[in-house]
Design an enzyme around this catalytic site. Structure first.
Site, PDB file in Angstrom:
ATOM      1  CB  SER A 299     -76.084 -42.764  30.546  1.00 34.47           C
ATOM      2  OG  SER A 299     -75.286 -43.623  29.774  1.00 34.47           O
TER       3      SER A 299
ATOM      4  NE  ARG B 298     -80.975 -31.645  29.200  1.00 40.75           N
ATOM      5  CZ  ARG B 298     -80.196 -31.620  27.874  1.00 40.75           C
ATOM      6  NH1 ARG B 298     -79.328 -30.399  27.698  1.00 40.75           N
ATOM      7  NH2 ARG B 298     -80.314 -32.211  26.849  1.00 40.75           N
TER       8      ARG B 298
ATOM      9  CG  ASP C 214     -75.439 -45.519  25.011  1.00 37.00           C
ATOM     10  OD1 ASP C 214     -75.175 -44.447  24.320  1.00 37.00           O
ATOM     11  OD2 ASP C 214     -76.428 -45.627  25.418  1.00 37.00           O
TER      12      ASP C 214
END
Ligand code: ADP
Length: 493
Positions: free
Chosen positions: A147, A162, A200
């Protein structure tokens, strides 16, 4: 009565009419289509390289891992092929030092070691057979829920853009996170293949599609938790920008184009940026201005759990600071508590005065409250907001505002869901349109689904057909869902 009248006036600002809902849906559909045509649009419409969804008959054992923020979860999912499954899992906190390690090797070798420990605990036989004679047993396919922002270029390929959430390992930037994990798994000699990189919302879609009743496959997986986002099944030929993406990433060899489908991660949290159609009260404007990302994620800032408490806090504060003392909130000098007259007081250090001071779970408690004189609201105001001896009139005003903010969020959720239903033309194609949802807001906020349905009935093109839209909770997107993505990735080869 003056307070109630003022609360009513504020509530009116949160009203989101049928006409506005329809305007929102039209813009949502337009932005969805724009996002399918080109890159860099308001709704990103990211192809996920998942090109089919399960129907509940799938079988086998698959692994899933989830690196979210604080914890690393490993689980194995056994699919029984009759819409049911069993799941075993372990969870370990990621040591702080590894979040800021010098090399990605330090973090990813830690993750691989957790997978090894999990296999030894739950699949020892398989593990030992492989050690004794590599090649003797099948490899486990693994779905990797990661995530953090990645630029996904294949079902198991994605480069880290990032770090967020306190992670900071410079050396990993720009690297393929699946490859990093696979390398460490291989150096431990584990019978595991990183088959898919998982978002997700796609996990939610897959988990619901496997478990949903009947033969209907699921159209949308949507999350209404800390944030909000949705993934849905699109026809590949409608993804006009696919060619451009293929040219840049090595082409259709990266996925199975024969299904004619592509699951799209909408990233709808950024719908309507810059703002054109979304409702915009002074509280929304101030919340945005003082947020870490002004002007960004404007849809999410009106819909998701992270923000609803803060919208309410700003509305309550404005009512508390009302220039006319007779109208203001929590100013009663003779409120009744257990027949004792007392003055309402707000503590100086009340969370009412602190940014993010109210959690969205507060709204659920108040919305639910049917007690005499809103006794429960009174208690939660005291416990959570340090407001002592709130009057019943105060509680009524708080409840009115809570209801208005929660209902507006649900009606906005209906704009996104309804937009996808209309854009895909699914009501025309299928008898039932199935939607899987996850997240504390939709799970716990009383009436959230009913407010969505009410708005659906007001949407041109849905109306009475709302009955044919089924909404079901789809838990375990990063476990069951990720395992299912590993399965379809394997089958697509
Ligand atoms: P995440 O989205 O981070 O995976 P959740 O689905 O649990 O996790 O969502 C957390 C968010 O839901 C938080 O913003 C929290 O304020 C909100 N929340 C938690 N409990 C409730 C509740 N009972 N009712 C409404 N919102 C809630």
């Amino acid at each position: 009565m003056a307070l109630e009248a003022e609360a009513k006036r504020m509530v009116a600002q949160f009203e989101y009419s049928a006409e506005e809902v329809n305007k929102g849906v039209r813009e949502f559909v337009r932005e969805m289509e724009e996002g399918l045509a080109k890159q860099g649009t308001s709704i990103s419409q990211i192809p996920t390289y998942v090109t089919s969804v399960p129907n509940g008959t799938e079988k086998g054992v698959y692994l899933a891992v989830d690196l979210g923020g604080t914890n690393f979860r490993v689980c194995s999912v056994t699919l029984h092929g009759n819409q049911s499954f069993s799941l075993q899992q372990s969870k370990v906190p990621v040591p702080r030092a590894l979040m800021e390690a010098k090399t990605s090797h330090e973090l990813f070798s830690f993750l691989a070691k957790q997978i090894e420990a999990f296999l030894k605990t739950h699949h020892l036989d398989h593990f030992e057979k492989h050690k004794a004679q590599p090649g003797e047993v099948d490899y486990f396919d693994l779905g990797f829920t990661f995530s953090f922002p990645v630029n996904q270029v294949g079902i198991n390929k994605g480069k880290l853009m990032r770090w967020t959430k306190g992670f900071n390992i410079d050396e990993a930037l720009g690297q393929d996170v699946c490859e990093l994990l696979q390398k460490e798994i291989d150096s431990l000699g584990l019978p595991v293949r990183v088959a898919a990189l998982v978002n997700d919302t796609v996990g939610t879609l897959m988990a619901r599609s496997y478990t949903s009743p009947g033969k209907t496959s699921t159209l949308i997986g949507a999350i209404f938790g800390t944030g909000t986002n949705g993934a849905y099944v699109e026809k590949l030929d409608r993804v006009k920008k696919m060619k451009e993406i293929d040219d840049a990433t090595g082409g259709a060899a990266n996925y199975d184009a024969t299904t004619g489908l592509m699951v799209i991660n909408t990233e709808w949290g950024s719908f309507d940026n810059p703002l054109k159609v979304l409702p915009n009260t002074q509280y929304d404007i101030d919340l945005d201005k003082e947020s870490v990302n002004p002007g960004i994620q404007m849809f999410e800032k009106r819909v998701s759990g992270m923000f609803l408490g803060e919208i309410l806090r700003r509305a309550l504060l404005s009512l508390y600071q009302h220039p006319d003392a007779g109208v203001a909130l929590f100013k009663d000098e003779s409120s009744h508590t257990n027949d004792i007259r007392s003055t309402t007081t707000v503590a100086d250090d009340s969370p009412l005065f602190k940014q993010w001071g109210i959690d969205t779970s507060f709204l659920s408690i108040v919305e639910e409250d049917q007690s005499d004189h809103l006794r429960i609201t009174k208690q939660v105001l005291e416990k959570e907001l340090k407001v002592e001896a709130a009057s019943t009139e105060d509680c009524v005003a708080v409840k009115m505002l809570v209801h208005a903010i929660g209902k507006r969020a649900a009606r906005l959720a209906a704009v996104a869901l309804g937009g996808v239903v209309l854009s895909t033309n699914k009501l025309q194609e299928d008898e039932t349109v199935d939607i899987g949802v996850d997240g504390s807001l939709v799970e716990y906020y009383p009436g959230f689904e009913e407010y969505i349905r009410e708005a659906f009935r007001e949407i041109e093109g849905i109306g009475e057909e709302e009955k044919r839209i089924r909404i079901g909770l789809a838990k375990d997107g990063s476990g069951l869902g990720a395992a299912l993505i590993a399965l379809v990735a394997h089958n697509a080869e």
